[in-house]
Design an enzyme around this catalytic site. Structure first.
Site, PDB file in Angstrom:
ATOM      1  N   THR A  98      61.369  13.338  12.947  1.00 48.71           N
ATOM      2  CA  THR A  98      60.558  13.302  14.171  1.00 48.71           C
ATOM      3  C   THR A  98      60.491  14.735  14.684  1.00 48.71           C
ATOM      4  OG1 THR A  98      61.312  11.071  14.710  1.00 48.71           O
ATOM      5  CG2 THR A  98      60.323  12.353  16.491  1.00 48.71           C
ATOM      6  N   LYS A 173      53.972   8.923  16.814  1.00 42.07           N
ATOM      7  CA  LYS A 173      55.381   8.718  17.162  1.00 42.07           C
ATOM      8  C   LYS A 173      55.627   9.104  18.628  1.00 42.07           C
ATOM      9  CE  LYS A 173      59.960   8.431  16.546  1.00 42.07           C
ATOM     10  NZ  LYS A 173      60.802   7.359  16.057  1.00 42.07           N
ATOM     11  N   LYS A 241      65.387  15.128  22.582  1.00 37.22           N
ATOM     12  CA  LYS A 241      64.635  16.000  21.661  1.00 37.22           C
ATOM     13  C   LYS A 241      63.197  15.490  21.545  1.00 37.22           C
ATOM     14  CE  LYS A 241      64.718  15.106  17.382  1.00 37.22           C
ATOM     15  NZ  LYS A 241      63.912  14.408  16.372  1.00 37.22           N
TER      16      LYS A 241
HETATM   17  N1  LIG Z   1      68.719   7.405  14.011  1.00 36.70           N
HETATM   18  C1  LIG Z   1      67.625   6.724  14.353  1.00 36.70           C
HETATM   19  O1  LIG Z   1      67.699   5.574  14.824  1.00 36.70           O
HETATM   20  C2  LIG Z   1      66.241   7.349  14.173  1.00 36.70           C
HETATM   21  C3  LIG Z   1      65.120   6.529  14.301  1.00 36.70           C
HETATM   22  C4  LIG Z   1      63.866   7.074  14.115  1.00 36.70           C
HETATM   23  C5  LIG Z   1      63.723   8.425  13.852  1.00 36.70           C
HETATM   24  N2  LIG Z   1      64.844   9.224  13.743  1.00 36.70           N
HETATM   25  C6  LIG Z   1      64.647  10.661  13.465  1.00 36.70           C
HETATM   26  O2  LIG Z   1      65.010  10.898  12.100  1.00 36.70           O
HETATM   27  C7  LIG Z   1      65.582  12.204  11.986  1.00 36.70           C
HETATM   28  C8  LIG Z   1      66.990  12.088  11.393  1.00 36.70           C
HETATM   29  O3  LIG Z   1      67.774  11.255  12.232  1.00 36.70           O
HETATM   30  P1  LIG Z   1      69.241  10.754  11.789  1.00 36.70           P
HETATM   31  O4  LIG Z   1      69.620   9.715  12.789  1.00 36.70           O
HETATM   32  O5  LIG Z   1      69.249  10.426  10.348  1.00 36.70           O
HETATM   33  O6  LIG Z   1      70.077  12.079  12.065  1.00 36.70           O
HETATM   34  P2  LIG Z   1      71.538  12.474  11.543  1.00 36.70           P
HETATM   35  O7  LIG Z   1      72.322  11.287  11.165  1.00 36.70           O
HETATM   36  O8  LIG Z   1      72.103  13.416  12.571  1.00 36.70           O
HETATM   37  O9  LIG Z   1      71.218  13.294  10.207  1.00 36.70           O
HETATM   38  C9  LIG Z   1      70.548  14.523  10.232  1.00 36.70           C
HETATM   39  C10 LIG Z   1      70.440  15.032   8.824  1.00 36.70           C
HETATM   40  O10 LIG Z   1      69.764  16.292   8.846  1.00 36.70           O
HETATM   41  C11 LIG Z   1      70.589  17.279   8.218  1.00 36.70           C
HETATM   42  N3  LIG Z   1      70.354  18.561   8.875  1.00 36.70           N
HETATM   43  C12 LIG Z   1      70.279  18.793  10.201  1.00 36.70           C
HETATM   44  N4  LIG Z   1      70.033  20.092  10.440  1.00 36.70           N
HETATM   45  C13 LIG Z   1      69.944  20.676   9.221  1.00 36.70           C
HETATM   46  C14 LIG Z   1      69.691  21.999   8.804  1.00 36.70           C
HETATM   47  N5  LIG Z   1      69.466  22.990   9.682  1.00 36.70           N
HETATM   48  N6  LIG Z   1      69.681  22.265   7.475  1.00 36.70           N
HETATM   49  C15 LIG Z   1      69.908  21.283   6.594  1.00 36.70           C
HETATM   50  N7  LIG Z   1      70.129  20.000   6.921  1.00 36.70           N
HETATM   51  C16 LIG Z   1      70.161  19.714   8.235  1.00 36.70           C
HETATM   52  C17 LIG Z   1      72.003  16.775   8.405  1.00 36.70           C
HETATM   53  O11 LIG Z   1      72.878  17.381   7.474  1.00 36.70           O
HETATM   54  P3  LIG Z   1      74.486  17.321   7.692  1.00 36.70           P
HETATM   55  O12 LIG Z   1      74.941  16.031   7.082  1.00 36.70           O
HETATM   56  O13 LIG Z   1      74.997  18.513   6.969  1.00 36.70           O
HETATM   57  O14 LIG Z   1      74.737  17.406   9.177  1.00 36.70           O
HETATM   58  C18 LIG Z   1      71.791  15.284   8.154  1.00 36.70           C
HETATM   59  O15 LIG Z   1      71.651  15.019   6.773  1.00 36.70           O
HETATM   60  C19 LIG Z   1      65.546  12.827  13.396  1.00 36.70           C
HETATM   61  O16 LIG Z   1      64.399  13.613  13.532  1.00 36.70           O
HETATM   62  C20 LIG Z   1      65.495  11.606  14.300  1.00 36.70           C
HETATM   63  O17 LIG Z   1      64.888  11.887  15.548  1.00 36.70           O
HETATM   64  C21 LIG Z   1      66.100   8.705  13.895  1.00 36.70           C
END
Ligand SMILES: NC(=O)c1ccc[n+]([C@@H]2O[C@H](COP(=O)([O-])OP(=O)(O)OC[C@H]3O[C@@H](n4cnc5c(N)ncnc54)[C@H](OP(=O)(O)O)[C@@H]3O)[C@@H](O)[C@H]2O)c1
Length: 290
Positions: A98, A173, A241
Site C-alpha cells: 500500500t 485502496k 501510514k
Molecule cells: N497486515 C495487513 O493486514 C495488511 C492489509 C492490507 C495491506 N497491507 C499492506 O501490505 C504491506 C505489507 O504489510 P505487512 O503487514 O505484511 O507488513 P510487515 O509484516 O511489517 O512486513 C513488511 C515486509 O517488508 C519488508 N521490508 C520493510 N522495509 C523494507 C526495506 N526497506 N527493504 C527491504 N524489505 C523491507 C520487511 O522485511 P523484514 O522482515 O526484514 O522486516 C517485511 O518482509 C504494507 O504496505 C501494508 O500497509 C497490510
C-alpha cells in the site's frame, strides 16, 4: 506454470508467496531483508531464495513486492540490488504494497525504460485474507499487462480488478481506507455509547447488524472491541501510514476529507496510548481512557 519472484515476506507476503507456489503451481524464488524469514519460507514451501532482490528477480516472468511504504519500495526496486536491475525485458512487476499513486507512476516509468510491465496492486482482506488466499486486489496498469498478470495474481485472490491506468490501484485502496476510517470511528462511538447506557452490546449488535447500520467492521470486530482486545489485525501504525498517503493525495486533487483528517489524529492519540501495533478498531480505547 511461470517463474515468479516474491520480495517481502511479512504478515501478508509470506502467505501470498506460499499460495503462488502451492495453489498457482509456480516456480517461486523469494527475498526478504531479514534472511531467516526467507529461509523459513523456503523450508515450508520448498522454493528458492535470492541473496538480493535483483538476484531473486533474475529470469522471473513475474516479480511481486509487498513491503512497507514508498521508501521501502524504492529500496527493493531501484539501484544495483533492486529488482529492476535483475529483471528481464518483457517481465512484469506487480507491487502489492500500500503506497502512493506517485511512487507507482515513478516505478512504472523506471520499469518501462527497461521494457518491463508494471501494475500497482494493493490488497485488502488483512492477514486472514492473505492466509486463506482470498484477498481483494485493486490494480492499476494497462489492459494487456493486467490480462497477462491476472491469472497469476488469482492464486491469492478472490477478486482482482483493473481500476484504470497506473496509480489507479493505489487510488482505489485510498477510497477503501477513507471508508474504513469513518466506519470504525462510528462503530467505536456506538459501542461506547451503548456501554455508557448499560445495554448488552452483543444483543444490540445481533439486531442492528441485520439492518442499515451493519458492516464488515461491526460483524468482525464488535466482540473484541467490547472486550477491549486489540492485540491483532491491521496495525494503527500502518493505518496512519495509509491515511497520510490519502491526505497528501487529497491536498493535490482538492478533495475535502474532514472526517478522515480527524480520525487520523484520533489514531495519533491511540499511538500515544502505546497502541502502535494495536488493531485499527482500537479507536474505542481512546474514548474509554479515563
Ligand atoms: N497486515 C495487513 O493486514 C495488511 C492489509 C492490507 C495491506 N497491507 C499492506 O501490505 C504491506 C505489507 O504489510 P505487512 O503487514 O505484511 O507488513 P510487515 O509484516 O511489517 O512486513 C513488511 C515486509 O517488508 C519488508 N521490508 C520493510 N522495509 C523494507 C526495506 N526497506 N527493504 C527491504 N524489505 C523491507 C520487511 O522485511 P523484514 O522482515 O526484514 O522486516 C517485511 O518482509 C504494507 O504496505 C501494508 O500497509 C497490510
Amino acid at each position: 506454470m511461470a517463474k515468479v519472484a516474491f520480495i517481502g515476506l511479512g504478515v501478508m507476503g509470506f502467505p501470498m508467496a506460499g499460495h503462488l507456489k502451492e495453489k498457482g503451481g509456480h516456480e517461486v524464488t523469494v527475498y526478504n531483508r531479514t534472511a531467516a524469514k526467507a529461509d523459513d519460507w523456503a523450508k515450508k514451501f520448498g522454493g528458492k531464495t535470492g541473496a538480493t532482490p535483483a538476484e531473486a528477480a533474475k529470469d522471473a516472468d513475474f516479480v511481486f513486492i509487498c513491503v512497507g511504504n514508498d521508501d521501502d519500495l524504492r529500496s527493493v526496486t531501484l539501484g544495483e540490488t533492486g529488482v529492476l536491475a535483475g529483471m528481464k525485458s518483457g517481465a512484469i512487476l506487480i507491487d502489492n504494497t500500500t503506497a502512493s499513486a506517485d511512487v507507482a507512476r515513478e516505478l512504472a516509468d523506471a520499469a518501462a525504460a527497461k521494457s518491463i510491465g508494471f501494475i500497482d496492486a494493493p490488497v485488502s482482506g488483512g492477514q486472514a485474507g492473505a492466509e486463506n488466499g482470498v484477498l481483494t486486489v485493486m490494480c492499476g496498469g494497462d489492459q494487456s499487462t493486467f490480462d497477462t498478470a491476472k491469472p497469476v495474481i488469482d492464486a491469492f485472490a478472490r477478486m482482482v480488478g483493473l481500476m484504470g491506468p497506473v496509480g489507479s490501484g493505489q487510488l482505489t485502496k485510498m477510497m477503501n481506507q477513507i471508508c474504513i476510517a469513518g466506519i470504525v470511528q462510528g462503530l467505536a462511538e456506538s459501542i461506547h455509547f451503548g456501554k455508557q447506557a448499560g445495554l448488552d452490546i452483543e444483543k444490540v449488535v445481533d439486531v442492528i447488524s441485520k439492518g442499515a447500520a451493519g458492516s464488515w467492521q461491526m460483524e468482525a470486530r464488535h466482540k473484541t472491541m467490547n472486550e477491549g482486545k486489540y492485540d491483532f489485525g491491521f496495525a494503527v501504525d500502518w493505518m496512519r501510514k495509509d491515511l497520510g498517503i490519502v491526505l497528501e493525495e487529497a491536498r493535490n486533487n482538492g478533495a475535502k476529507l474532514p472526517l478522515t483528517a480527524l480520525v487520523d489524529q484520533f489514531y495519533g492519540d491511540v499511538q500515544a496510548l502505546g497502541g502502535n501495533r494495536w488493531d485499527t478498531s482500537s479507536l474505542l480505547a481512546r474514548l474509554e481512557r479515563k
